[in-house]
Write a protein that holds these residues in place. Structure first.
Motif, PDB file in Angstrom:
ATOM      1  N   PHE A  10     -10.870   7.801 -16.045  1.00 25.76           N
ATOM      2  CA  PHE A  10     -12.016   8.063 -15.200  1.00 25.76           C
ATOM      3  C   PHE A  10     -11.513   8.349 -13.792  1.00 25.76           C
ATOM      4  O   PHE A  10     -10.738   7.575 -13.240  1.00 25.76           O
ATOM      5  N   ALA A  11     -11.957   9.444 -13.207  1.00 25.44           N
ATOM      6  CA  ALA A  11     -11.573   9.778 -11.839  1.00 25.44           C
ATOM      7  C   ALA A  11     -12.540   9.073 -10.890  1.00 25.44           C
ATOM      8  O   ALA A  11     -13.744   9.335 -10.897  1.00 25.44           O
ATOM      9  N   ILE A  12     -12.009   8.150 -10.121  1.00 24.36           N
ATOM     10  CA  ILE A  12     -12.805   7.420  -9.137  1.00 24.36           C
ATOM     11  C   ILE A  12     -12.511   8.062  -7.787  1.00 24.36           C
ATOM     12  O   ILE A  12     -11.385   8.006  -7.299  1.00 24.36           O
ATOM     13  N   THR A  13     -13.520   8.703  -7.210  1.00 20.25           N
ATOM     14  CA  THR A  13     -13.311   9.436  -5.962  1.00 20.25           C
ATOM     15  C   THR A  13     -13.667   8.571  -4.761  1.00 20.25           C
ATOM     16  O   THR A  13     -14.341   7.556  -4.886  1.00 20.25           O
ATOM     17  N   LYS A  14     -13.189   8.992  -3.631  1.00 17.06           N
ATOM     18  CA  LYS A  14     -13.466   8.324  -2.361  1.00 17.06           C
ATOM     19  C   LYS A  14     -13.009   6.867  -2.366  1.00 17.06           C
ATOM     20  O   LYS A  14     -13.751   5.965  -1.984  1.00 17.06           O
ATOM     21  N   VAL A  15     -11.796   6.613  -2.824  1.00 20.93           N
ATOM     22  CA  VAL A  15     -11.224   5.269  -2.818  1.00 20.93           C
ATOM     23  C   VAL A  15     -10.581   5.037  -1.454  1.00 20.93           C
ATOM     24  O   VAL A  15      -9.709   5.794  -1.037  1.00 20.93           O
ATOM     25  N   LEU A  16     -11.037   4.002  -0.764  1.00 18.23           N
ATOM     26  CA  LEU A  16     -10.485   3.663   0.540  1.00 18.23           C
ATOM     27  C   LEU A  16      -9.318   2.711   0.351  1.00 18.23           C
ATOM     28  O   LEU A  16      -9.461   1.657  -0.262  1.00 18.23           O
ATOM     29  N   VAL A  17      -8.149   3.077   0.850  1.00 17.15           N
ATOM     30  CA  VAL A  17      -6.973   2.223   0.787  1.00 17.15           C
ATOM     31  C   VAL A  17      -6.891   1.461   2.099  1.00 17.15           C
ATOM     32  O   VAL A  17      -6.686   2.043   3.151  1.00 17.15           O
ATOM     33  N   ASP A  18      -7.093   0.156   2.017  1.00 22.42           N
ATOM     34  CA  ASP A  18      -7.078  -0.705   3.201  1.00 22.42           C
ATOM     35  C   ASP A  18      -6.249  -1.935   2.875  1.00 22.42           C
ATOM     36  O   ASP A  18      -6.725  -2.865   2.234  1.00 22.42           O
ATOM     37  N   GLN A  19      -5.004  -1.948   3.290  1.00 21.51           N
ATOM     38  CA  GLN A  19      -4.104  -3.049   2.945  1.00 21.51           C
ATOM     39  C   GLN A  19      -4.491  -4.352   3.628  1.00 21.51           C
ATOM     40  O   GLN A  19      -4.057  -5.415   3.226  1.00 21.51           O
ATOM     41  N   GLY A  20      -5.314  -4.295   4.649  1.00 18.75           N
ATOM     42  CA  GLY A  20      -5.710  -5.502   5.357  1.00 18.75           C
ATOM     43  C   GLY A  20      -6.950  -6.160   4.790  1.00 18.75           C
ATOM     44  O   GLY A  20      -7.351  -7.234   5.216  1.00 18.75           O
ATOM     45  N   SER A  21      -7.574  -5.546   3.795  1.00 26.00           N
ATOM     46  CA  SER A  21      -8.807  -6.086   3.239  1.00 26.00           C
ATOM     47  C   SER A  21      -8.511  -7.232   2.279  1.00 26.00           C
ATOM     48  O   SER A  21      -7.534  -7.213   1.546  1.00 26.00           O
TER      49      SER A  21
END
Length: 71
Positions: A10-21
């Motif tokens: 499944f292609a999940i679009t608009k994934v925000l990569v935030d290492q501080g979360s």
């Protein structure tokens, strides 16, 4: 950084990569589209706090293993 991730075909679009979360949020509608059974969601009764300090209910949590890069 916002990217597209493939999870179990499944292609999940608009994934925000935030290492501080401290958590990653997946919309309920996205879980439904991925056909993940609700029985696999572990209960979690605590609220999370939005950026605006508003408290928001959660439905639970699930560990979804993902891989980034080439096959």
């Amino acid at each position: 950084m916002v990217i597209t991730v493939e999870i179990d075909k499944f292609a999940i679009t608009k994934v925000l990569v935030d290492q501080g979360s401290s958590m990653d949020i997946l919309y309920w509608r996205t879980l439904q589209k991925m056909r993940i059974p609700e029985s696999e969601i572990q209960p979690y009764d605590e609220k999370i706090v939005r950026f605006s300090s508003e408290r928001v209910d959660t439905r639970g949590y699930i560990d979804l293993y993902t891989m980034f890069g080439e096959e």
